[in-house]
Design an enzyme around this catalytic site. Structure first.
Site, mmCIF file in Angstrom:
data_model
loop_
_atom_site.group_PDB
_atom_site.id
_atom_site.type_symbol
_atom_site.label_atom_id
_atom_site.label_comp_id
_atom_site.label_asym_id
_atom_site.label_seq_id
_atom_site.Cartn_x
_atom_site.Cartn_y
_atom_site.Cartn_z
ATOM 1 C CD GLU A 193 4.094 1.091 1.984
ATOM 2 O OE1 GLU A 193 5.052 1.401 1.466
ATOM 3 O OE2 GLU A 193 3.020 0.945 1.722
ATOM 4 C CG LEU B 79 4.151 17.352 16.480
ATOM 5 C CD1 LEU B 79 4.389 17.651 17.741
ATOM 6 C CD2 LEU B 79 2.987 17.990 15.695
ATOM 7 C CB CYS C 128 -2.143 5.837 3.068
ATOM 8 S SG CYS C 128 -1.893 4.050 2.751
HETATM 9 N N1 LIG Z 1 0.356 0.371 2.054
HETATM 10 C C1 LIG Z 1 -0.092 0.832 3.136
HETATM 11 O O1 LIG Z 1 0.618 1.231 3.942
HETATM 12 C C2 LIG Z 1 -1.539 0.808 3.815
HETATM 13 C C3 LIG Z 1 -1.838 0.910 4.979
HETATM 14 C C4 LIG Z 1 -3.274 0.826 5.323
HETATM 15 C C5 LIG Z 1 -3.983 0.865 4.404
HETATM 16 N N2 LIG Z 1 -3.713 0.622 2.971
HETATM 17 C C6 LIG Z 1 -4.911 0.357 2.182
HETATM 18 O O2 LIG Z 1 -4.761 -0.931 1.828
HETATM 19 C C7 LIG Z 1 -5.221 -1.204 0.455
HETATM 20 C C8 LIG Z 1 -4.003 -1.921 -0.395
HETATM 21 O O3 LIG Z 1 -2.962 -1.004 -0.450
HETATM 22 P P1 LIG Z 1 -1.532 -1.822 -0.711
HETATM 23 O O4 LIG Z 1 -0.588 -0.830 -0.450
HETATM 24 O O5 LIG Z 1 -1.369 -3.092 -0.045
HETATM 25 O O6 LIG Z 1 -1.773 -1.879 -2.342
HETATM 26 P P2 LIG Z 1 -0.730 -2.564 -3.083
HETATM 27 O O7 LIG Z 1 -1.089 -1.825 -4.748
HETATM 28 O O8 LIG Z 1 0.519 -2.683 -2.886
HETATM 29 O O9 LIG Z 1 -1.345 -4.042 -3.581
HETATM 30 C C9 LIG Z 1 -2.773 -4.420 -4.269
HETATM 31 C C10 LIG Z 1 -2.829 -5.851 -4.742
HETATM 32 O O10 LIG Z 1 -4.112 -6.117 -5.157
HETATM 33 C C11 LIG Z 1 -4.070 -7.054 -6.166
HETATM 34 N N3 LIG Z 1 -5.184 -7.119 -6.967
HETATM 35 C C12 LIG Z 1 -5.801 -6.035 -7.646
HETATM 36 N N4 LIG Z 1 -6.861 -6.456 -8.104
HETATM 37 C C13 LIG Z 1 -7.136 -7.619 -7.884
HETATM 38 C C14 LIG Z 1 -8.039 -8.586 -7.857
HETATM 39 N N5 LIG Z 1 -9.430 -8.340 -8.269
HETATM 40 N N6 LIG Z 1 -7.859 -9.686 -7.365
HETATM 41 C C15 LIG Z 1 -6.738 -10.085 -6.670
HETATM 42 N N7 LIG Z 1 -5.727 -9.393 -6.319
HETATM 43 C C16 LIG Z 1 -5.806 -8.090 -7.022
HETATM 44 C C17 LIG Z 1 -2.760 -6.128 -7.185
HETATM 45 O O11 LIG Z 1 -2.497 -7.137 -8.093
HETATM 46 C C18 LIG Z 1 -1.971 -5.881 -5.822
HETATM 47 O O12 LIG Z 1 -1.036 -6.963 -5.566
HETATM 48 C C19 LIG Z 1 -5.209 0.484 0.034
HETATM 49 O O13 LIG Z 1 -6.832 0.562 0.030
HETATM 50 C C20 LIG Z 1 -4.585 1.162 0.586
HETATM 51 O O14 LIG Z 1 -5.034 2.430 0.819
HETATM 52 C C21 LIG Z 1 -2.458 0.432 2.578
#
Ligand SMILES: NC(=O)c1ccc[n+]([C@@H]2O[C@H](COP(=O)([O-])OP(=O)(O)OC[C@H]3O[C@@H](n4cnc5c(N)ncnc54)[C@H](O)[C@@H]3O)[C@@H](O)[C@H]2O)c1
Length: 439
Positions: free
Chosen positions: A160, A255, A265
Site C-alpha cells: 500500500e 532495518l 498483512c
Molecule cells: N492490502 C495489502 O497490502 C495486501 C497485499 C498483499 C496481499 N494482500 C492480501 O490480499 C487479500 C485482500 O486484502 P485487501 O487488503 O485488498 O482486503 P480488503 O479488506 O481491502 O478488501 C476485501 C474486499 O473483499 C470484499 N468481499 C468480501 N467477501 C466477498 C465476496 N464473497 N464477494 C465479493 N467481494 C467480497 C469486501 O467487501 C472487500 O471490499 C488478503 O488476503 C490480504 O492478506 C493484501
C-alpha cells in the site's frame, strides 16, 4: 482476456486496474454496493496514490467496470482473481469465510459454463487452502472435477502506498497452478510482465507469501530489538543498521527501527503462520518472538514520553500519524492504537491528526481522543508530540514552530520523522526509538 476480480479492496482494485492497463477487460466484483458505485464513477473506494486517475482512464476506455452481480461477472470471464479479505480470527488463524463464499460464487457461475475458466487465488491463504478448500468447493458447486476448470495460487506482493506501481512492475510473479493448462493461461495473462515468473505447486505458492512477509517482519522486529539495545549504550541504531545493511547478504531494507509494524498483512499473516505451524507440530519460536516483540515495541514510545515528561498523568499529548504507514488510509493493526491506549491508561489526554486515516481510525478503534484538522493544530498547547507515521507533510513542520506552538516542547519520534539536529538547536527535547538521549 476477460478477468473477473472478486473483492474490490486494496488488492482487488489494483489487480483490476493493472489488468485493464495491460490490455485486458476487467470487471471488479464486490458485495458492497458503495464500493462498486465508487469504481464505476471513476473513484477508488480508498486512498492510494495515482489510483483514481488510472481508474477514470480505464473506465472511460471501457476496459474496467464494477458490479455486484458476482455470478454474472464470473460467467463471462476467462479467469477470476479472488482478492477477498482473510482477516485473523480470535485465535490468530485466518478467517476463510470470504474465500469460501468466493469459491461458491465461482462454482455456481461455472455450472452452466461452456468455456474454460481459471480460478486464481490472490488472497493470502494458509498453505493447503487451494488444494483443500478452494478447488474442491468450486468443483462441488460447478458439478465438474478439477481439470474441467483451471485453478492457481498467485500471491500478491504489492505494498500500500505504491500499490499500482508494484502491481504494474512486480519484482516476481509466483504461479502455483493445479495443472499445466491453468499455469499456461496465467502465464499468457501476464505475458506483458518482464519480471521472473516462477511456477510451482499451489501449497508452495501459498507458503511463498507467508515466508516473505514473515521474513520482512522478522527484519523489522530484529532492528527494533537492536534499537532497544543501542539505546542502553547511548548509540544510534540507525548508524548501526546503515552499516549492517551495506552487507549484500543482508541488504538495507526493513532495518528501520521504530514503533513496530502494523498493516493488514504482517501481523495477521505471522499470527496465522505461527498458529498453523503449531498445529502441525512445527512450532515456530521465531515467529512467536517476532509477534511478542511487536506487541511490546509501541510501549517503548509511551515509555519515552513518560520519561521525557516525568509521568503522563494530566499531560496533553499530540499523536501525529494514525495509519500504519504513509500514503495510505489503512489503519488496520496500526501501532497508533496501542500507543494511544498506553498514553490514555497512564492518564494523558490525546489529540490526534492524520492526513488520510482519521475517519478509518475513528471507526476501527473508537478511542476517547480528540482529532485535529492539521498537524500544527494537534500540536498547539501540548506537552509532547509523538510521530507515529512518517507522512511527508510532517517533515515540513519548521523546527522553530514547535516552541511557538507547544508547551515544553517535547518530541517523541517513533519513525525518525523529524530532524533531530534542527529540533535540538531550536530548544526542543527530542527522543527517538533507538537514539541517544541528546546531541
Ligand atoms: N492490502 C495489502 O497490502 C495486501 C497485499 C498483499 C496481499 N494482500 C492480501 O490480499 C487479500 C485482500 O486484502 P485487501 O487488503 O485488498 O482486503 P480488503 O479488506 O481491502 O478488501 C476485501 C474486499 O473483499 C470484499 N468481499 C468480501 N467477501 C466477498 C465476496 N464473497 N464477494 C465479493 N467481494 C467480497 C469486501 O467487501 C472487500 O471490499 C488478503 O488476503 C490480504 O492478506 C493484501
Amino acid at each position: 482476456m476477460k478477468a473477473a476480480i472478486i473483492g474490490t479492496g486494496y488488492v482487488g482494485v489494483v489487480t483490476g486496474v493493472t489488468a485493464a492497463l495491460d490490455g485486458h477487460e476487467a470487471v471488479c466484483l464486490d458485495v458492497l454496493r458503495e464500493k462498486v458505485e465508487a469504481l464505476n464513477a471513476g473513484r477508488a473506494p480508498f486512498f492510494e496514490p495515482g489510483l483514481d486517475s488510472a481508474i477514470r482512464k480505464m473506465v472511460r476506455k471501457g476496459r474496467l467496470r464494477a458490479s455486484t452481480d458476482l455470478v454474472g461477472g464470473l460467467r463471462d470471464s476467462d479467469l477470476s482473481f479472488t482478492c477477498v479479505g482473510t482477516p485473523p480470527m480470535e485465535d490468530g488463524s485466518a478467517d476463510l469465510r470470504w474465500v469460501k463464499e468466493a469459491a461458491r460464487a465461482i462454482g455456481e457461475a461455472l455450472r452452466p459454463c461452456k468455456h474454460y475458466h481459471v480460478a486464481v487465488m490472490k488472497s493470502t491463504v494458509p498453505p493447503g487452502t487451494c488444494a483443500g478448500l478452494f478447488v474442491p468447493t468450486i468443483a462441488q458447486l460447478a458439478g465438474i472435477s478439477a481439470g474441467g476448470f483451471g485453478a492457481a495460487m498467485n500471491p500478491e506482493f504489492l505494498r500500500e502506498g505504491s500499490a499500482l506501481q508494484d502491481s504494474r512492475e512486480p519484482d516476481r510473479i509466483v504461479i502455483g497452478a493445479i495443472d499445466g493448462k491453468s499455469g499456461r493461461r496465467l502465464l499468457d495473462f501476464y505475458k506483458r510482465k518482464k519480471c521472473p515468473k516462477l511456477t510451482m505447486g499451489t501449497t508452495a505458492a501459498e507458503l511463498v507469501k507467508y515466508a516473505s512477509n514473515s521474513f520482512l517482519a522478522t527484519k523489522i522486529a530484529f532492528s527494533n530489538e537492536m534499537a532497544n539495545l543501542c539505546q542502553t549504550f547511548d548509540v544510534d541504531v540507525y548508524q548501526v543498521m546503515e552499516a549492517v545493511g551495506l552487507d549484500p547478504r543482508i541488504g538495507p531494507h526493513f532495518l528501520r527501527a521504530g514503533a513496530g509494524f502494523g498493516g493488514s498483512c504482517f501481523p495477521k499473516d505471522l499470527s496465522a503462520l505461527a498458529r498453523l505451524a503449531e498445529s502441525r507440530g512445527a512450532r515456530s519460536r521465531i515467529l512467536e518472538a517476532v509477534l511478542d516483540q511487536n506487541e511490546e515495541q509501541p510501549l517503548r514510545v509511551v515509555e519515552l514520553a513518560e520519561k521525557a515528561l516525568g509521568g503522563l498523568s494530566g499531560k496533553d499529548v499530540a499523536v501525529l500519524g494514525l495509519t500504519f504507514k504513509p500514503d495510505t488510509d489503512d489503519v488496520r493493526f496500526s501501532r497508533a492504537a496501542p500507543i494511544i491506549k498506553g498514553l490514555l491508561a497512564r492518564g494523558a489526554t490525546v489529540t490526534a491528526y492524520d492526513p488520510r486515516g482519521m475517519d478509518n481510525f475513528k471507526t476501527e478503534f473508537g478511542l476517547q481522543i480528540a482529532y485535529a484538522r492539521s498537524a500544527e493544530g494537534a500540536m498547539r498547547d501540548k506537552d509532547a508530540v509523538i510521530f507515529q507515521t512518517e507522512w511527508r507533510e510532517f517533515h515540513r513542520i519548521r523546527a522553530t514552530r514547535y516552541a511557538k506552538l507547544m508547551r515544553g516542547p517535547v518530541v517523541i519520534d517513533g519513525r525518525r520523522t523529524a530532524d533531530a539536529g534542527k529540533l535540538r538547536k531550536a530548544g526542543v527535547r527530542y527522543l527517538a526509538i533507538g537514539a541517544p538521549d541528546g546531541p
